[in-house]
Design a protein around this motif. Sequence first.
Motif, mmCIF file in Angstrom:
data_model
loop_
_atom_site.group_PDB
_atom_site.id
_atom_site.type_symbol
_atom_site.label_atom_id
_atom_site.label_comp_id
_atom_site.label_asym_id
_atom_site.label_seq_id
_atom_site.Cartn_x
_atom_site.Cartn_y
_atom_site.Cartn_z
ATOM 1 N N SER A 1 0.830 -1.205 0.000
ATOM 2 C CA SER A 1 0.000 0.000 0.000
ATOM 3 C C SER A 1 0.863 1.252 0.000
ATOM 4 C CB SER A 1 -0.925 0.002 1.223
ATOM 5 O OG SER A 1 -1.790 -1.108 1.200
ATOM 6 N N LEU A 2 1.961 1.214 0.757
ATOM 7 C CA LEU A 2 2.860 2.361 0.801
ATOM 8 C C LEU A 2 3.519 2.589 -0.553
ATOM 9 C CD1 LEU A 2 4.311 4.605 2.264
ATOM 10 C CD2 LEU A 2 5.958 2.935 3.135
ATOM 11 N N VAL A 3 3.950 1.506 -1.212
ATOM 12 C CA VAL A 3 4.555 1.633 -2.535
ATOM 13 C C VAL A 3 3.560 2.270 -3.507
ATOM 14 C CG1 VAL A 3 5.345 0.320 -4.549
ATOM 15 C CG2 VAL A 3 6.232 -0.231 -2.295
ATOM 16 N N ARG A 4 2.318 1.852 -3.423
ATOM 17 C CA ARG A 4 1.279 2.415 -4.300
ATOM 18 C C ARG A 4 1.123 3.911 -4.050
ATOM 19 N NH1 ARG A 4 -4.210 3.453 -4.056
ATOM 20 N NH2 ARG A 4 -5.345 3.188 -6.031
ATOM 21 N N GLN A 5 1.080 4.318 -2.786
ATOM 22 C CA GLN A 5 0.933 5.731 -2.461
ATOM 23 C C GLN A 5 2.120 6.539 -2.957
ATOM 24 O OE1 GLN A 5 0.345 5.835 1.751
ATOM 25 N NE2 GLN A 5 -1.673 4.899 1.687
ATOM 26 N N LEU A 6 3.316 5.979 -2.769
ATOM 27 C CA LEU A 6 4.520 6.676 -3.223
ATOM 28 C C LEU A 6 4.537 6.807 -4.741
ATOM 29 C CD1 LEU A 6 7.154 4.998 -0.865
ATOM 30 C CD2 LEU A 6 6.422 7.386 -0.803
ATOM 31 N N ALA A 7 4.132 5.743 -5.430
ATOM 32 C CA ALA A 7 4.110 5.785 -6.896
ATOM 33 C C ALA A 7 3.130 6.844 -7.386
ATOM 34 C CB ALA A 7 3.730 4.412 -7.446
ATOM 35 N N LEU A 8 1.959 6.943 -6.747
ATOM 36 C CA LEU A 8 0.976 7.953 -7.139
ATOM 37 C C LEU A 8 1.481 9.368 -6.861
ATOM 38 C CD1 LEU A 8 -2.321 6.253 -5.875
ATOM 39 C CD2 LEU A 8 -1.573 6.533 -8.247
ATOM 40 N N SER A 9 2.297 9.504 -5.806
ATOM 41 C CA SER A 9 2.797 10.834 -5.452
ATOM 42 C C SER A 9 3.790 11.372 -6.469
ATOM 43 C CB SER A 9 3.445 10.801 -4.065
ATOM 44 O OG SER A 9 4.696 10.130 -4.097
ATOM 45 N N LEU A 10 4.353 10.485 -7.313
ATOM 46 C CA LEU A 10 5.303 10.938 -8.331
ATOM 47 C C LEU A 10 4.673 11.941 -9.284
ATOM 48 C CD1 LEU A 10 7.192 7.628 -9.226
ATOM 49 C CD2 LEU A 10 8.177 9.667 -8.187
ATOM 50 N N ASP A 11 3.367 11.830 -9.497
ATOM 51 C CA ASP A 11 2.685 12.757 -10.410
ATOM 52 C C ASP A 11 2.695 14.182 -9.886
ATOM 53 O OD1 ASP A 11 2.090 10.672 -12.113
ATOM 54 O OD2 ASP A 11 0.121 10.284 -11.220
ATOM 55 N N PHE A 12 2.924 14.351 -8.587
ATOM 56 C CA PHE A 12 2.867 15.686 -7.988
ATOM 57 C C PHE A 12 4.254 16.254 -7.684
ATOM 58 C CE2 PHE A 12 -1.012 13.391 -6.930
ATOM 59 C CZ PHE A 12 -1.995 14.275 -7.355
ATOM 60 N N GLU A 13 5.282 15.459 -7.976
ATOM 61 C CA GLU A 13 6.640 15.950 -7.752
ATOM 62 C C GLU A 13 7.032 16.915 -8.873
ATOM 63 O OE1 GLU A 13 8.588 15.703 -5.255
ATOM 64 O OE2 GLU A 13 7.373 14.287 -4.093
ATOM 65 N N GLU A 14 7.511 18.082 -8.483
ATOM 66 C CA GLU A 14 7.814 19.120 -9.478
ATOM 67 C C GLU A 14 9.298 19.236 -9.787
ATOM 68 O OE1 GLU A 14 6.100 22.702 -8.022
ATOM 69 O OE2 GLU A 14 4.024 21.987 -8.211
ATOM 70 N N ASP A 15 10.142 18.505 -9.087
ATOM 71 C CA ASP A 15 11.574 18.588 -9.361
ATOM 72 C C ASP A 15 12.185 17.193 -9.354
ATOM 73 O OD1 ASP A 15 12.843 18.056 -6.498
ATOM 74 O OD2 ASP A 15 11.173 19.457 -6.231
ATOM 75 N N ILE A 16 13.350 17.076 -9.973
ATOM 76 C CA ILE A 16 14.019 15.779 -10.110
ATOM 77 C C ILE A 16 14.445 15.238 -8.750
ATOM 78 C CG2 ILE A 16 16.043 14.612 -11.062
ATOM 79 C CD1 ILE A 16 15.916 16.498 -13.434
ATOM 80 N N ALA A 17 14.933 16.120 -7.880
ATOM 81 C CA ALA A 17 15.392 15.676 -6.559
ATOM 82 C C ALA A 17 14.256 15.022 -5.781
ATOM 83 C CB ALA A 17 15.966 16.856 -5.776
ATOM 84 N N GLY A 18 13.075 15.622 -5.837
ATOM 85 C CA GLY A 18 11.926 15.055 -5.134
ATOM 86 C C GLY A 18 11.524 13.704 -5.694
ATOM 87 N N ALA A 19 11.558 13.602 -7.032
ATOM 88 C CA ALA A 19 11.202 12.334 -7.670
ATOM 89 C C ALA A 19 12.214 11.249 -7.320
ATOM 90 C CB ALA A 19 11.137 12.517 -9.186
ATOM 91 N N ARG A 20 13.478 11.606 -7.241
ATOM 92 C CA ARG A 20 14.511 10.624 -6.875
ATOM 93 C C ARG A 20 14.330 10.131 -5.447
ATOM 94 N NH1 ARG A 20 19.902 13.510 -9.525
ATOM 95 N NH2 ARG A 20 19.531 12.801 -11.689
ATOM 96 N N GLU A 21 13.968 11.038 -4.556
ATOM 97 C CA GLU A 21 13.753 10.646 -3.164
ATOM 98 C C GLU A 21 12.574 9.680 -3.054
ATOM 99 O OE1 GLU A 21 14.058 10.075 0.815
ATOM 100 O OE2 GLU A 21 15.521 10.898 -0.604
ATOM 101 N N VAL A 22 11.507 9.953 -3.784
ATOM 102 C CA VAL A 22 10.362 9.038 -3.787
ATOM 103 C C VAL A 22 10.781 7.687 -4.341
ATOM 104 C CG1 VAL A 22 8.084 8.569 -4.774
ATOM 105 C CG2 VAL A 22 8.628 10.861 -3.948
ATOM 106 N N GLY A 23 11.616 7.711 -5.387
ATOM 107 C CA GLY A 23 12.108 6.466 -5.958
ATOM 108 C C GLY A 23 12.912 5.655 -4.956
ATOM 109 N N ARG A 24 13.738 6.328 -4.153
ATOM 110 C CA ARG A 24 14.514 5.631 -3.120
ATOM 111 C C ARG A 24 13.593 5.046 -2.053
ATOM 112 N NH1 ARG A 24 18.389 9.903 -4.154
ATOM 113 N NH2 ARG A 24 17.341 11.258 -2.646
#
Length: 224
Positions: free
Chosen positions: A16-39
């Motif tokens: 469930s957490l992975v799903r939430q994190l994956a959905l949050s990628l759509d709202f990340e506005e910078d590369i650093a934020g997207a990388r952190e979500v990926g980690r």
Amino acid sequence: MESEVIVAHELKAPLSLVRQLALSLDFEEDIAGAREVGRQIAATSERALQQVNDLTRIARLEDALFEMEPVNPRLVCDEVVGELWRLFEFNRRELRIEYRNKRRLVVANPQLLHSVVYNFCLNAMNYGGEELPSEITVIDRANKIRIAVRDYGPAVPTKIWREIKDGFVKKPVATPMRPGSSGLGLYIAAKFANYMGCDFGLIRHRDGTSFYIDLPVSGQLSFL
């Protein structure tokens, strides 16, 4: 039936957490934020995979495929911390290690011992923080070496304490006074410790609990 529900819940939580994190990628506005979500997705996925792998190993214990050999417990603990530090950091937790053992080798299966320490640490991750970190300690104890993981969580109920103390953890159990505790992780640790012929137990402190495994010392010399 209760144990199956606990297993399902614990395996569902990281998914469930992975799903939430994956959905949050759509709202990340910078590369650093997207990388952190990926980690965060990678760390959570690794945790879930570890639990699935452990359950698979439990099903194969009767096949006696896990041989005992001389193992350096410090190396095992270092490996576990290397795998978990990012997950602890993400949850704003700290994990420390203290080595006080003079004898260096134990008789164990490296895979199973790794899983025991890993699950002890996951269980402790829910409690403490920067001021009250979880602590791994490796010490000599009589003719054995003890690996203990200390947390600062609520007290373990007497019923569960007795089950662990007597080595009767035969199924995953929820811990009412420790809502974040991993009943599945402690069940896995108990099964693997029993397979290796090691003592598995806990010490209740006024401000937390130490879960430990006592391993027989190997007679083989270590040059590490």
